[in-house]
Design an enzyme around this catalytic site. Structure first.
Site, PDB file in Angstrom:
ATOM      1  N   TYR A 166       0.633  -1.295  -0.098  1.00  0.00           N
ATOM      2  CA  TYR A 166      -0.193  -0.040  -0.026  1.00  0.00           C
ATOM      3  C   TYR A 166       0.964   1.367   0.204  1.00  0.00           C
ATOM      4  CZ  TYR A 166      -3.659   2.913   1.893  1.00  0.00           C
ATOM      5  OH  TYR A 166      -4.605   4.041   2.147  1.00  0.00           O
ATOM      6  N   LYS A 170       1.070   3.878  -2.803  1.00  0.00           N
ATOM      7  CA  LYS A 170       0.535   5.374  -2.509  1.00  0.00           C
ATOM      8  C   LYS A 170       1.644   6.377  -2.817  1.00  0.00           C
ATOM      9  CE  LYS A 170      -3.762   4.848  -1.283  1.00  0.00           C
ATOM     10  NZ  LYS A 170      -4.722   5.518  -2.150  1.00  0.00           N
TER      11      LYS A 170
HETATM   12  P1  NAI Z   1     -13.577   2.446   1.891  1.00  0.00           P
HETATM   13  O1  NAI Z   1     -12.933   0.745   1.592  1.00  0.00           O
HETATM   14  O2  NAI Z   1     -14.752   2.833   2.524  1.00  0.00           O
HETATM   15  O3  NAI Z   1     -13.797   2.722   0.346  1.00  0.00           O
HETATM   16  C1  NAI Z   1     -13.203   2.508  -0.894  1.00  0.00           C
HETATM   17  C2  NAI Z   1     -14.284   1.872  -2.077  1.00  0.00           C
HETATM   18  O4  NAI Z   1     -13.243   1.817  -3.000  1.00  0.00           O
HETATM   19  C3  NAI Z   1     -15.074   0.791  -1.839  1.00  0.00           C
HETATM   20  O5  NAI Z   1     -16.562   1.118  -1.742  1.00  0.00           O
HETATM   21  C4  NAI Z   1     -14.831  -0.216  -2.769  1.00  0.00           C
HETATM   22  O6  NAI Z   1     -15.884  -1.199  -3.035  1.00  0.00           O
HETATM   23  C5  NAI Z   1     -14.236   0.758  -3.873  1.00  0.00           C
HETATM   24  N1  NAI Z   1     -13.201  -0.002  -4.533  1.00  0.00           N
HETATM   25  C6  NAI Z   1     -12.437  -1.138  -4.239  1.00  0.00           C
HETATM   26  N2  NAI Z   1     -11.654  -1.510  -5.511  1.00  0.00           N
HETATM   27  C7  NAI Z   1     -12.392  -0.967  -6.404  1.00  0.00           C
HETATM   28  C8  NAI Z   1     -11.970  -1.268  -7.848  1.00  0.00           C
HETATM   29  N3  NAI Z   1     -11.203  -1.984  -8.278  1.00  0.00           N
HETATM   30  N4  NAI Z   1     -12.640  -0.335  -8.705  1.00  0.00           N
HETATM   31  C9  NAI Z   1     -13.637   0.316  -7.991  1.00  0.00           C
HETATM   32  N5  NAI Z   1     -14.010   0.592  -6.857  1.00  0.00           N
HETATM   33  C10 NAI Z   1     -13.270  -0.106  -5.840  1.00  0.00           C
HETATM   34  O7  NAI Z   1     -12.100   3.086   2.022  1.00  0.00           O
HETATM   35  P2  NAI Z   1     -12.014   4.684   2.268  1.00  0.00           P
HETATM   36  O8  NAI Z   1     -11.478   4.736   3.756  1.00  0.00           O
HETATM   37  O9  NAI Z   1     -13.044   5.459   2.037  1.00  0.00           O
HETATM   38  O10 NAI Z   1     -10.693   5.032   1.226  1.00  0.00           O
HETATM   39  C11 NAI Z   1     -11.009   5.882   0.210  1.00  0.00           C
HETATM   40  C12 NAI Z   1      -9.538   6.130  -0.359  1.00  0.00           C
HETATM   41  O11 NAI Z   1      -8.894   6.725   0.690  1.00  0.00           O
HETATM   42  C13 NAI Z   1      -8.600   4.883  -0.609  1.00  0.00           C
HETATM   43  O12 NAI Z   1      -7.884   5.203  -1.824  1.00  0.00           O
HETATM   44  C14 NAI Z   1      -7.829   4.600   0.495  1.00  0.00           C
HETATM   45  O13 NAI Z   1      -6.496   4.171   0.294  1.00  0.00           O
HETATM   46  C15 NAI Z   1      -7.540   6.129   1.023  1.00  0.00           C
HETATM   47  N6  NAI Z   1      -7.201   6.592   2.159  1.00  0.00           N
HETATM   48  C16 NAI Z   1      -8.084   6.426   3.412  1.00  0.00           C
HETATM   49  C17 NAI Z   1      -7.589   6.510   4.540  1.00  0.00           C
HETATM   50  C18 NAI Z   1      -8.544   6.558   5.653  1.00  0.00           C
HETATM   51  O14 NAI Z   1      -8.281   7.047   6.925  1.00  0.00           O
HETATM   52  N7  NAI Z   1      -9.839   6.139   5.536  1.00  0.00           N
HETATM   53  C19 NAI Z   1      -6.340   7.010   4.879  1.00  0.00           C
HETATM   54  C20 NAI Z   1      -5.351   7.317   4.007  1.00  0.00           C
HETATM   55  C21 NAI Z   1      -5.642   6.925   2.649  1.00  0.00           C
END
Ligand code: NAI
Length: 300
Positions: A166, A170
Site C-alpha cells: 500500500y 501510494k
Molecule cells: P472504503 O473501503 O470505505 O472505500 C473504498 C471504496 O473503493 C469501496 O467502496 C470499494 O468498493 C471501492 N473499490 C475498491 N476496489 C475498487 C475497484 N477495483 N474499482 C472500483 N471501486 C473499488 O475506504 P476509504 O477509507 O473511503 O478509502 C478511500 C481512499 O482513501 C482509498 O484510496 C484509501 O486508500 C484512501 N485512504 C483512506 C484513509 C482513511 O483514513 N480512511 C487513509 C489514507 C488513505
C-alpha cells in the site's frame, strides 16, 4: 470568497459507493456537478463485486435533486478505466473532474507479503489511478480544462508498519502526480493529491473508537471539493486532511555538497552536511535543479 459551484461540470469519483468517495460524490453533486458514481462493490480486501454500493449513492444524490449515474467497473484495468470515462461522456457529454479514490487493503508484514497481496494492491491503487487518469487526461487536454485529485496516504508519505504494498502504491501515485502536473499545465489541468484520514471500513479496526468518532469523511471532503474547483490554481500539491485539520506535505532536497573524487569515507565524513535539511528546497521540475549543482557541477 466566491461560493464554489459546479453547475455545468461533470465529475467522476471512483470507489464512491462508501467511505470517503461517497462523501466526495455527494458534496460535488450538492454543489451542482453531474456525477459518475463508480464502485466495484467488493469487500475491503478487494474480493467480490456488486452494484448495490454505487446504486445507493446515486439514489442519495437523486433524492436531493442532483444528477448522477452509476458505474460498476473495476478501476484496475485499462478497459475498466476507459469504460468509467465513457460513462461520463455518454451520460453528460463531457468530463471536467476526476477523483481517483477507489482502494483496497491487504496488510501483511513484509516477509509475509506474497505476490498476490502485492499485485492486488498495486493494481487497484497505482495501476487503477493510471487506468482512469489517462483517458480522463486525454479528454481534458482536448477540452483545455480539467481538475484531477488523486488519493495517497500517510502510509506512503510517512510510512506504516505492515503496509509495504500500500505504501509503495501510494507513493507511486505521488510520482505520477509530479509528472502529470507538468504535462497538464499547458491545458489548465491541475493535478493534486489528497492524503486523507477518516473513519471508514478501511480504518475501523486500526483506530481507537474515540478517534474514529471524530473522523467523519465529511471533514476531509472540503479539501477535495476545493481542489476540484476552477478556483484552485495550484497543481502538484499533496494535501493532508483529517478530522478538520489540513496541511501540506512535500518532497524537498537539501543543498548539494560537492566533493571532488569522492570516496565512501568522504561521504561518511560529510554525512551530517549532506543530510541536513535546514536549507532544503522544493523543486517543481527536474529542470529547476540544473545549474544548482544538481545535474551540472559548478565550475571550479
Ligand atoms: P472504503 O473501503 O470505505 O472505500 C473504498 C471504496 O473503493 C469501496 O467502496 C470499494 O468498493 C471501492 N473499490 C475498491 N476496489 C475498487 C475497484 N477495483 N474499482 C472500483 N471501486 C473499488 O475506504 P476509504 O477509507 O473511503 O478509502 C478511500 C481512499 O482513501 C482509498 O484510496 C484509501 O486508500 C484512501 N485512504 C483512506 C484513509 C482513511 O483514513 N480512511 C487513509 C489514507 C488513505
Amino acid at each position: 470568497m466566491a461560493k464554489i459551484d459546479f453547475t455545468g461540470r461533470v465529475a467522476i469519483v471512483t470507489g464512491a459507493g462508501a467511505g470517503l468517495g461517497r462523501s466526495h460524490a455527494l458534496e460535488l453533486a450538492r454543489r451542482g456537478a453531474k456525477v459518475v458514481v463508480n464502485d466495484l462493490g467488493g469487500s475491503r480486501d478487494g474480493v467480490g463485486s456488486g452494484d448495490a454500493a454505487a446504486n445507493k449513492v446515486v439514489d442519495e444524490i437523486k433524492a436531493f435533486g442532483g444528477a448522477a449515474v452509476p458505474n460498476y467497473d473495476s478501476v484496475a484495468t485499462v478497459k475498466g478505466g476507459e469504460s468509467i470515462v465513457k460513462t461520463a461522456i455518454d451520460a453528460f457529454s463531457k468530463l471536467d473532474i476526476l477523483v481517483c479514490n477507489a482502494g483496497i487493503l491487504r496488510d501483511k508484514s513484509f516477509p509475509k507479503m506474497d505476490e498476490e497481496a502485492w499485485d492486488a494492491v498495486i493494481a487497484v491503487h497505482l495501476k487503477g489511478t493510471y487506468c482512469c487518469a489517462r483517458p480522463a487526461f486525454i479528454h481534458m487536454r482536448e477540452q483545455g480544462y480539467g481538475r484531477i485529485v488523486l488519493t495517497t496516504s500517510a502510509a506512503g508519505l510517512i510510512g506504516n508498519f505492515g503496509q509495504a504494498n500500500y505504501g509503495a502504491a501510494k507513493m507511486g501515485i505521488c510520482g505520477l502526480a509530479n509528472v502529470l502536473k507538468l504535462e497538464g499545465a499547458k491545458y489548465n489541468i491541475k493535478v493534486n493529491v489528497l492524503a486523507p484520514g477518516a473513519a471508514t471500513r478501511m480504518t475501523e479496526d486500526v483506530m481507537p473508537p474515540e478517534m474514529f468518532a471524530k473522523m467523519a469523511p465529511e471533514l476531509v471532503t472540503p479539501a477535495v471539493v476545493y481542489m476540484c474547483s476552477e478556483q484552485c490554481q495550484d497543481t502538484g500539491f499533496y494535501i493532508n486532511a483529517s478530522a478538520g485539520e489540513f496541511s501540506r506535505s512535500n518532497i524537498v532536497k537539501s543543498p548539494d555538497v560537492f566533493i571532488e573524487n569522492p570516496t565512501a569515507e568522504d561521504i561518511a565524513a560529510n554525512w551530517s552536511r549532506i543530510t541536513d535539511l535546514t536549507n532544503a528546497k522544493f523543486y517543481n521540475s527536474i529542470l529547476e535543479t540544473i545549474g544548482e549543482g544538481g545535474l551540472v557541477r559548478p565550475s571550479k
